[in-house]
Design an enzyme around this catalytic site. Structure first.
Site, PDB file in Angstrom:
ATOM      1  N   LYS A  19       0.833  -1.215   0.134  1.00  0.00           N
ATOM      2  CA  LYS A  19       0.065  -0.027  -0.049  1.00  0.00           C
ATOM      3  C   LYS A  19       0.955   1.279  -0.068  1.00  0.00           C
ATOM      4  CE  LYS A  19      -3.974  -1.970   2.413  1.00  0.00           C
ATOM      5  NZ  LYS A  19      -5.075  -1.999   3.528  1.00  0.00           N
ATOM      6  N   GLY A  42      10.622  -6.241   8.467  1.00  0.00           N
ATOM      7  CA  GLY A  42       9.450  -6.858   8.138  1.00  0.00           C
ATOM      8  C   GLY A  42       9.599  -7.674   6.937  1.00  0.00           C
ATOM      9  N   GLY A  73       7.688  -1.343  11.296  1.00  0.00           N
ATOM     10  CA  GLY A  73       6.964  -0.195  11.560  1.00  0.00           C
ATOM     11  C   GLY A  73       7.822   1.005  11.978  1.00  0.00           C
TER      12      GLY A  73
END
Length: 400
Positions: A198, A355, A378
């Site tokens: 995204k 990640g 994050g």
């Protein structure tokens, strides 16, 4: 104010509360990837060399403020014991009389693992009373958990606020160096590769890096939004229509700043829309201007990979965050693996975000060829956005 590193603080013979990041993947009680535990070893070994006694604390999984056996840190304690070749005792909780007694009895060189911090609501609430009770067991607070440095949780912000002395571990400082200093003053040409699903999760990163990089390469499903925003058909692929304006704004900003921004020119697609990812099969190779209506874009194509290799060839510093496709399915992993291979052969400073990008380089067998792999997902994103993370702010403000 600069952060104090653990070797800049007198810890000899003292009792340390070390916030580690042992949020490791488990299959039952078997750890399937111990990289985060291994990443903490330099800090722990240094502390042990100083005859300190260690109280380790962490979270694991999605515990919701109550004890849950499936999120126990006992497997992490067992694995750490094997790695250090010394006993790591497991406390029944991170609070309470029994835990305090175990902590009080620690001798120099001994290690106690507290149970999951998130078994108590005070951790995620940033509760000061919770922090005072946990910190009362130790003389010095050490933060070595970059993966949660972006969370305003008690172990990130309240523990240092109530500690007598606090400092950063070697892993936290390494993240600071590579994600902070290397991005602020990189060897040039400096290039960024951004992927993942995204645009919304990377918007801040893209805007921040545009003012710093010489070139930016965008892949993964987020590239679909950039293509659709320019009027190209992307079939049934994942897009974020609400971010078309933002995507066009990034393209305009790149032109104004004279930053080369490169999007994929070909794709590997599937025609299995609606099926689980592991059941989707490759459906062909198509150019960006010819994606069929029923197709789902799942990886960059070979022409794009060759283009990206050409762009990256002169780079001296590269930051990569986000895979180029749905690498979880081997049929759509080649684009991401190719990027890993390109970086491995560059001879440049290669900084890999945490990640999924971390998983890609390990699956490709190229982790040892990267200059630095962040342990935070994050946290690394927010750092690359230019934000000051709560854990860093708290360490700067502590009383050491």
């Amino acid at each position: 104010m600069a952060l104090l590193r653990i070797d800049q603080v007198d810890i000899a013979g003292k009792k340390l509360l070390i916030r580690v990041d042992y949020n490791v993947p488990l299959n039952g009680d078997i750890i399937t990837d111990d990289l985060r535990i291994q990443a903490s070893l330099p800090t722990l070994e240094y502390a042990l060399s100083q005859k300190a006694s260690l109280i380790l604390c962490s979270h694991l999984g999605k515990a919701k403020g109550v004890p849950d056996p499936k999120y126990s840190l006992a497997p992490a304690a067992k694995r750490l014991s094997a790695l250090l070749d010394r006993e790591v005792r497991m406390a029944p909780d991170c609070l309470g009389a029994e835990t305090r007694a175990m902590a009080a009895a620690l001798k120099p060189g001994e290690i106690l693992m507290l149970e999951n911090l998130r078994f108590h609501p005070g951790e995620t609430a940033g509760d000061m009373d919770f922090a005072k009770e946990v910190m009362s067991m130790a003389d010095v607070y050490v933060n070595d958990a970059f993966g949660t440095a972006h969370r305003p949780h008690a172990s990130m912000v309240a523990f240092p606020a109530v500690a007598k002395t606090c400092c950063a571990g070697f892993l936290l400082m390494k993240e600071w160096k590579f994600l902070g200093e290397a991005v602020e003053s990189p060897a040039r040409p400096f290039m960024a590769i951004s992927g993942g699903a995204k645009v919304s999760s990377k918007l801040g990163v893209l805007n921040n890096l545009l003012s710093k990089v010489d070139a930016m390469l965008i892949g993964g499903a987020m590239a679909n939004t950039f293509l659709a925003a320019q009027g190209y058909a992307v079939g049934k692929s994942l897009v974020e229509p609400e971010l078309y304006d933002a995507a066009r704004g990034i393209l305009d900003a790149a032109r104004q700043k004279k930053v080369g921004l490169y999007l994929p020119v070909d794709f590997i697609v599937s025609f299995d829309a609606g099926k689980p990812l592991d059941q989707m099969q490759p459906g062909g190779h198509f150019p960006y201007a010819g994606i069929p209506d029923e197709a789902v874009i799942l990886d960059i194509g070979p022409i794009t990979a060759a283009l990206f290799a050409q762009v990256l060839a002169p780079a001296k510093t590269v930051v990569w965050n986000g895979p180029m496709g749905a690498f979880e399915n081997q049929a759509f992993a080649q684009g991401s693996f190719t990027i890993a291979q390109i970086l491995a052969g560059l001879g440049a400073v290669s900084i890999v975000g945490g990640g999924d990008t971390d998983v890609v380089v390990h699956k490709a067998g190229l982790a040892d060829k990267m200059t630095f792999i962040s342990t935070g997902g994050g946290a690394s994103l927010e750092f690359l956005e230019g934000k000051e993370l709560p854990a860093f702010a708290a360490l700067k403000e502590c009383k050491s």
